[in-house]
Design a protein around this motif. Structure first.
Motif, mmCIF file in Angstrom:
data_model
loop_
_atom_site.group_PDB
_atom_site.id
_atom_site.type_symbol
_atom_site.label_atom_id
_atom_site.label_comp_id
_atom_site.label_asym_id
_atom_site.label_seq_id
_atom_site.Cartn_x
_atom_site.Cartn_y
_atom_site.Cartn_z
ATOM 1 N N GLU A 130 0.830 -1.202 0.000
ATOM 2 C CA GLU A 130 0.000 0.000 0.000
ATOM 3 C C GLU A 130 0.864 1.251 0.000
ATOM 4 N N ASP A 131 0.289 2.323 -0.527
ATOM 5 C CA ASP A 131 0.881 3.655 -0.488
ATOM 6 C C ASP A 131 -0.284 4.591 -0.173
ATOM 7 N N VAL A 132 -0.481 4.855 1.118
ATOM 8 C CA VAL A 132 -1.667 5.598 1.549
ATOM 9 C C VAL A 132 -1.294 6.773 2.458
ATOM 10 N N THR A 139 -1.332 9.269 -9.218
ATOM 11 C CA THR A 139 -1.833 8.594 -10.410
ATOM 12 C C THR A 139 -1.253 7.188 -10.354
ATOM 13 N N ILE A 140 -2.103 6.187 -10.567
ATOM 14 C CA ILE A 140 -1.620 4.814 -10.461
ATOM 15 C C ILE A 140 -1.864 4.035 -11.747
ATOM 16 N N SER A 145 0.040 -8.136 -16.201
ATOM 17 C CA SER A 145 1.000 -9.210 -16.490
ATOM 18 C C SER A 145 1.954 -9.483 -15.331
ATOM 19 N N ASN A 146 2.526 -8.407 -14.768
ATOM 20 C CA ASN A 146 3.536 -8.620 -13.717
ATOM 21 C C ASN A 146 3.089 -8.134 -12.334
ATOM 22 N N GLN A 147 1.874 -7.645 -12.212
ATOM 23 C CA GLN A 147 1.268 -7.194 -10.959
ATOM 24 C C GLN A 147 2.017 -6.039 -10.295
ATOM 25 N N GLU A 148 2.711 -5.233 -11.098
ATOM 26 C CA GLU A 148 3.382 -4.059 -10.548
ATOM 27 C C GLU A 148 2.423 -2.876 -10.535
ATOM 28 N N LEU A 149 2.400 -2.170 -9.421
ATOM 29 C CA LEU A 149 1.619 -0.949 -9.288
ATOM 30 C C LEU A 149 2.582 0.225 -9.299
ATOM 31 N N GLU A 158 8.172 8.907 -8.392
ATOM 32 C CA GLU A 158 7.519 7.687 -8.859
ATOM 33 C C GLU A 158 8.050 6.487 -8.072
ATOM 34 N N THR A 159 7.140 5.588 -7.693
ATOM 35 C CA THR A 159 7.519 4.361 -7.002
ATOM 36 C C THR A 159 6.753 3.192 -7.613
#
Length: 161
Positions: A130-132, A139-140, A145-149, A158-159
């Protein structure tokens, strides 16, 4: 070929394989991603408010954590996913304006995050990352395919989680 699927405010979409789920402008809103990594299927919701029970005008069920996640789950289950292997990632829930009250009732971002976490716990879907909170918009982009957020934050860079 554009493989981006855009999710507006108070909306959700489901994607798979090479799709990228994108939502812009998360302030106090929360982006919720529920995914099945084995089948490369994911849903993303842009949650505006914590509970449909607190609002008289609650006809748009996609605005609320308690109802939008249920609607998205119905769509995900149609995609032949393994319900027991679902995971979640969340981002957003910022406090965009300074409020000098001793009450959390005006901190919609915090209330949204709590409501989303409670709903996911009820559904037995673990939150992997999470990033909360904070005081910045996000913006996300979620890669099915690779489950990267990928999270872009104004003033924060950017992370990837």
């Amino acid at each position: 070929m554009d493989n981006n699927i855009k999710i507006g405010m108070a909306d959700y979409k489901v994607g798979e394989k090479d799709n990228i789920l994108v939502t812009l402008g998360l302030g106090s809103c929360v982006g919720v991603i529920i995914y099945d990594s084995a089948n490369k299927v994911a849903g993303m919701a842009h949650i505006m408010l914590p509970s449909s029970l607190e609002i008289k005008n609650n006809s748009n069920k996609m605005k609320f954590a308690d109802t939008c996640i249920d609607l998205m789950m119905i769509e995900l289950l149609k995609k032949n996913i393994n319900k027991n292997s679902l995971k979640a990632k969340i981002a957003g829930g910022a406090q965009m304006f300074s409020v000098s009250l001793n009450s959390d009732s005006l901190n919609i971002g915090k209330r949204n995050v709590i409501a989303v976490k409670e709903k996911l716990k009820l559904l037995k879907i673990p939150i992997i990352s999470e990033d909360v909170f904070g005081n910045h918009g996000r913006t996300i982009r979620f890669n099915c395919s690779n489950q990267e957020l990928n999270i872009k934050s104004i003033g924060k860079g950017e992370t990837v989680i």
